[in-house]
Design a protein around this motif. Structure first.
Motif, PDB file in Angstrom:
ATOM      1  N   LEU A   1       0.961  -1.194  -0.047  1.00 23.20           N
ATOM      2  CA  LEU A   1      -0.019   0.038   0.070  1.00 23.20           C
ATOM      3  C   LEU A   1       0.934   1.343   0.008  1.00 23.20           C
ATOM      4  CD1 LEU A   1      -2.805  -1.118   2.577  1.00 23.20           C
ATOM      5  CD2 LEU A   1      -2.629  -1.262   0.182  1.00 23.20           C
ATOM      6  N   GLU A   2       2.217   1.227   0.386  1.00 19.98           N
ATOM      7  CA  GLU A   2       2.966   2.186   0.308  1.00 19.98           C
ATOM      8  C   GLU A   2       3.183   2.669  -1.008  1.00 19.98           C
ATOM      9  OE1 GLU A   2       6.423   1.414   2.795  1.00 19.98           O
ATOM     10  OE2 GLU A   2       5.277   1.171   4.713  1.00 19.98           O
ATOM     11  N   GLN A   3       3.104   1.828  -1.991  1.00 20.52           N
ATOM     12  CA  GLN A   3       3.418   2.146  -3.365  1.00 20.52           C
ATOM     13  C   GLN A   3       2.229   2.803  -4.025  1.00 20.52           C
ATOM     14  OE1 GLN A   3       5.900  -0.838  -5.499  1.00 20.52           O
ATOM     15  NE2 GLN A   3       5.801  -2.024  -3.407  1.00 20.52           N
ATOM     16  N   LEU A   4       1.185   3.216  -3.530  1.00 19.29           N
ATOM     17  CA  LEU A   4      -0.067   3.504  -4.047  1.00 19.29           C
ATOM     18  C   LEU A   4       0.278   5.010  -4.729  1.00 19.29           C
ATOM     19  CD1 LEU A   4      -3.280   3.493  -4.742  1.00 19.29           C
ATOM     20  CD2 LEU A   4      -3.449   4.374  -2.557  1.00 19.29           C
ATOM     21  N   GLY A   5       1.201   5.724  -4.021  1.00 19.22           N
ATOM     22  CA  GLY A   5       1.377   7.200  -4.605  1.00 19.22           C
ATOM     23  C   GLY A   5       2.084   7.092  -5.777  1.00 19.22           C
ATOM     24  N   ASP A   6       3.144   6.124  -5.932  1.00 17.37           N
ATOM     25  CA  ASP A   6       3.789   5.663  -7.203  1.00 17.37           C
ATOM     26  C   ASP A   6       2.760   5.343  -8.294  1.00 17.37           C
ATOM     27  OD1 ASP A   6       6.335   6.708  -6.127  1.00 17.37           O
ATOM     28  OD2 ASP A   6       6.725   4.412  -5.697  1.00 17.37           O
ATOM     29  N   TYR A   7       1.907   4.384  -7.921  1.00 18.29           N
ATOM     30  CA  TYR A   7       1.158   3.816  -8.885  1.00 18.29           C
ATOM     31  C   TYR A   7       0.066   4.889  -9.589  1.00 18.29           C
ATOM     32  CZ  TYR A   7      -3.305   1.917 -10.696  1.00 18.29           C
ATOM     33  OH  TYR A   7      -4.391   1.390 -11.648  1.00 18.29           O
ATOM     34  N   LEU A   8      -0.402   5.747  -8.730  1.00 18.98           N
ATOM     35  CA  LEU A   8      -1.071   6.993  -9.254  1.00 18.98           C
ATOM     36  C   LEU A   8      -0.472   7.762 -10.278  1.00 18.98           C
ATOM     37  CD1 LEU A   8      -2.775   8.105  -5.959  1.00 18.98           C
ATOM     38  CD2 LEU A   8      -3.768   6.615  -7.859  1.00 18.98           C
ATOM     39  N   LYS A   9       0.925   8.109 -10.088  1.00 13.21           N
ATOM     40  CA  LYS A   9       1.698   8.675 -10.851  1.00 13.21           C
ATOM     41  C   LYS A   9       2.079   7.962 -12.238  1.00 13.21           C
ATOM     42  CE  LYS A   9       4.385  11.262  -7.408  1.00 13.21           C
ATOM     43  NZ  LYS A   9       5.624  11.623  -6.921  1.00 13.21           N
TER      44      LYS A   9
ATOM     45  N   LEU B   1      -9.304  -0.341  -7.506  1.00 11.82           N
ATOM     46  CA  LEU B   1      -8.166   0.393  -6.862  1.00 11.82           C
ATOM     47  C   LEU B   1      -7.246  -0.569  -6.509  1.00 11.82           C
ATOM     48  CD1 LEU B   1      -6.644   3.057  -6.634  1.00 11.82           C
ATOM     49  CD2 LEU B   1      -7.601   3.348  -4.374  1.00 11.82           C
ATOM     50  N   PHE B   2      -7.517  -1.593  -5.823  1.00  4.71           N
ATOM     51  CA  PHE B   2      -6.481  -2.476  -4.987  1.00  4.71           C
ATOM     52  C   PHE B   2      -5.875  -3.299  -6.031  1.00  4.71           C
ATOM     53  CE2 PHE B   2      -5.530  -6.758  -3.499  1.00  4.71           C
ATOM     54  CZ  PHE B   2      -4.530  -6.279  -2.549  1.00  4.71           C
ATOM     55  N   TYR B   3      -6.716  -3.826  -7.164  1.00  7.63           N
ATOM     56  CA  TYR B   3      -6.229  -4.725  -8.136  1.00  7.63           C
ATOM     57  C   TYR B   3      -5.345  -3.826  -9.080  1.00  7.63           C
ATOM     58  CZ  TYR B   3      -9.340  -8.283  -6.649  1.00  7.63           C
ATOM     59  OH  TYR B   3      -9.738  -9.306  -5.701  1.00  7.63           O
ATOM     60  N   GLY B   4      -5.821  -2.598  -9.310  1.00 12.65           N
ATOM     61  CA  GLY B   4      -5.209  -1.583 -10.466  1.00 12.65           C
ATOM     62  C   GLY B   4      -3.526  -1.619  -9.714  1.00 12.65           C
ATOM     63  N   LEU B   5      -3.473  -1.487  -8.372  1.00 12.84           N
ATOM     64  CA  LEU B   5      -2.064  -1.321  -7.839  1.00 12.84           C
ATOM     65  C   LEU B   5      -1.374  -2.361  -7.695  1.00 12.84           C
ATOM     66  CD1 LEU B   5      -0.246   0.305  -5.692  1.00 12.84           C
ATOM     67  CD2 LEU B   5      -1.613  -0.666  -3.904  1.00 12.84           C
ATOM     68  N   THR B   6      -1.904  -3.529  -7.092  1.00 13.63           N
ATOM     69  CA  THR B   6      -1.164  -4.781  -7.334  1.00 13.63           C
ATOM     70  C   THR B   6      -0.931  -5.525  -8.448  1.00 13.63           C
ATOM     71  OG1 THR B   6      -3.211  -5.885  -6.519  1.00 13.63           O
ATOM     72  CG2 THR B   6      -1.894  -4.815  -4.690  1.00 13.63           C
ATOM     73  N   SER B   7      -1.945  -5.410  -9.619  1.00  8.40           N
ATOM     74  CA  SER B   7      -1.699  -6.519 -10.481  1.00  8.40           C
ATOM     75  C   SER B   7      -1.796  -5.568 -11.857  1.00  8.40           C
ATOM     76  CB  SER B   7      -2.981  -7.349 -10.606  1.00  8.40           C
ATOM     77  OG  SER B   7      -2.968  -8.494 -11.376  1.00  8.40           O
ATOM     78  N   THR B   8      -2.407  -5.990 -12.855  1.00  4.87           N
ATOM     79  CA  THR B   8      -2.176  -5.382 -13.926  1.00  4.87           C
ATOM     80  C   THR B   8      -3.363  -4.576 -14.636  1.00  4.87           C
ATOM     81  OG1 THR B   8      -1.193  -7.538 -15.014  1.00  4.87           O
ATOM     82  CG2 THR B   8      -1.849  -6.197 -16.564  1.00  4.87           C
ATOM     83  N   ALA B   9      -4.515  -4.924 -14.212  1.00  4.14           N
ATOM     84  CA  ALA B   9      -5.639  -4.100 -14.855  1.00  4.14           C
ATOM     85  C   ALA B   9      -6.477  -3.425 -13.636  1.00  4.14           C
ATOM     86  CB  ALA B   9      -6.433  -4.939 -15.659  1.00  4.14           C
ATOM     87  N   GLY B  10      -7.299  -4.199 -13.195  1.00  2.00           N
ATOM     88  CA  GLY B  10      -8.310  -3.813 -12.153  1.00  2.00           C
ATOM     89  C   GLY B  10      -9.594  -4.399 -12.471  1.00  2.00           C
ATOM     90  N   ASN B  11     -10.787  -3.965 -11.853  1.00  2.00           N
ATOM     91  CA  ASN B  11     -11.824  -4.621 -12.175  1.00  2.00           C
ATOM     92  C   ASN B  11     -12.578  -4.244 -13.324  1.00  2.00           C
ATOM     93  OD1 ASN B  11     -11.959  -5.652  -9.662  1.00  2.00           O
ATOM     94  ND2 ASN B  11     -13.302  -4.437  -8.817  1.00  2.00           N
TER      95      ASN B  11
END
Length: 352
Positions: A124-132, A306-316
């Motif tokens: 979850l600490e990597q959420l900021g990087d994912y948003l960028k 949001l979680f799947y977008g962060l941790t995997s490839t796509a999201g829902n």
């Protein structure tokens, strides 16, 4: 389903109504503490200790090797959250804790608690990087052997209740004899259908590291050769031609891109017998207009997106998107069946 702040008296109700309470502060300050507190309580064995008769703070602290002062603070929060009852400074489990958090209970989600605390929390600490960047972690590529074990235990815990509802509700041919379960690891969905349909056998196609950790979990379900693993990769393997009455892909579409899901649907359509069904079982992302074929806009679906977008490839994906893959593959989109036990989740069904 929504996570809400509930007033306890008239003055608090008025304060909420007139926007006097800074809800963003509650979300940012209180909710992370709540989540981590429940995870640590499960991980440290607190629920098990109380179940085994350790009821005072000192007894629980000694059993779990914890600091009594810190534990007393944690127990105060868990008491407010409804995980414990207290009388004469002695704690007992509530119905929620006893049913869902004890390791040996049939419906326990303990495995998910352990995985989230030991593996997921640092992500979850990597959420900021994912948003960028928009680039997810793609954790399947980086799990250690130990993390694969936590992951499979988590998937087992997460689907125990769902699998039974799936077995009751899934619209499958009553005379089905062969099923392909793509990425089914622990096999609970396949087992549920095989117990319902006496002539059905299932093949679980999954990655070798997943099978290594999931095989003992499947063996515990006692289905013998009727449900078996087959090592493979849904993105690179063909599924055969006109072999299966049922193809299930549960909790896997969110790991694949739009193009990959379309290609999987094409191979599934080829592998189905006439009259066969393809079920995509997923958390659903609501449409922009709020219309998601009865699934609705909810905290579960949106947070998992949001979680799947962060941790995997796509999201829902939305129901409309999933049905578009099925239709493009030559299948006929059929029913959308929602879950009572898992809000925001649905079976998106198509027929050959």
């Amino acid at each position: 389903m929504r996570l809400t702040v509930t007033p306890e008296n008239l003055l608090e109700w008025i304060a909420l109504k007139i926007n006097l309470v800074p809800l963003p502060l509650l979300h940012a300050q209180i909710f992370p503490i709540v989540g981590k507190a429940v995870l640590e309580a499960a991980d440290k064995g607190i629920f098990e200790a109380v179940s085994n008769g350790k009821q005072t703070v000192d007894e629980i602290a000694a059993e779990c090797q914890l600091n009594p002062k810190a534990l007393r603070e944690l127990m105060g929060l868990l008491l407010v959250l409804g995980y414990f009852k207290q009388r004469d400074n002695r704690y007992t489990l509530t119905r929620i804790s006893r049913r869902w958090l004890l390791k040996d209970q049939q419906e326990s989600v303990f495995g998910m608690m352990l995985f989230n605390n030991r593996v997921v929390w640092p992500w979850l600490e990597q959420l900021g990087d994912y948003l960028k960047t928009g680039k997810g972690i793609q954790y399947h590529d980086h799990l250690t052997t130990e993390q694969w074990a936590y992951y499979q235990q988590a998937m087992l815990a997460a689907t125990g209740t769902e699998a039974r509802e799936f077995g009751r509700k899934a619209p499958v041919p009553k005379n089905a004899t062969l099923m392909l379960d793509i990425g089914g690891s622990h096999g609970q969905h396949s087992v549920a259908l095989c117990r319902k349909l006496p002539n059905l056998q299932a093949i679980i196609l999954d990655l070798p590291p997943a099978i290594e950790q999931a095989a003992p979990l499947l063996a515990r379900l006692g289905m013998g050769d009727r449900v078996r693993h087959q090592a493979g990769n849904a993105l690179t393997d063909e599924f055969g031609e006109a072999q299966y009455d049922i193809v299930l892909m549960s909790s896997l579409a969110h790991h694949f891109s739009e193009e990959q899901n379309r290609e999987v649907a094409r191979k599934v359509a080829k592998s189905l017998k006439p009259g066969g069904v393809y079920i995509v079982n997923e958390f659903i992302r609501p449409e922009d207009d709020g219309n998601s074929a009865g699934v609705g806009t909810n905290l579960v679906g949106n947070s998992m997106d949001l979680f799947y977008g962060l941790t995997s490839t796509a999201g829902n994906y939305s129901v409309r998107e999933i049905q578009d893959w099925q239709h493009a593959a030559g299948l006929k989109p059929s029913k959308v069946i929602t879950y009572l036990s898992i809000p925001g989740r649905a079976m998106v069904v198509a027929k050959k």
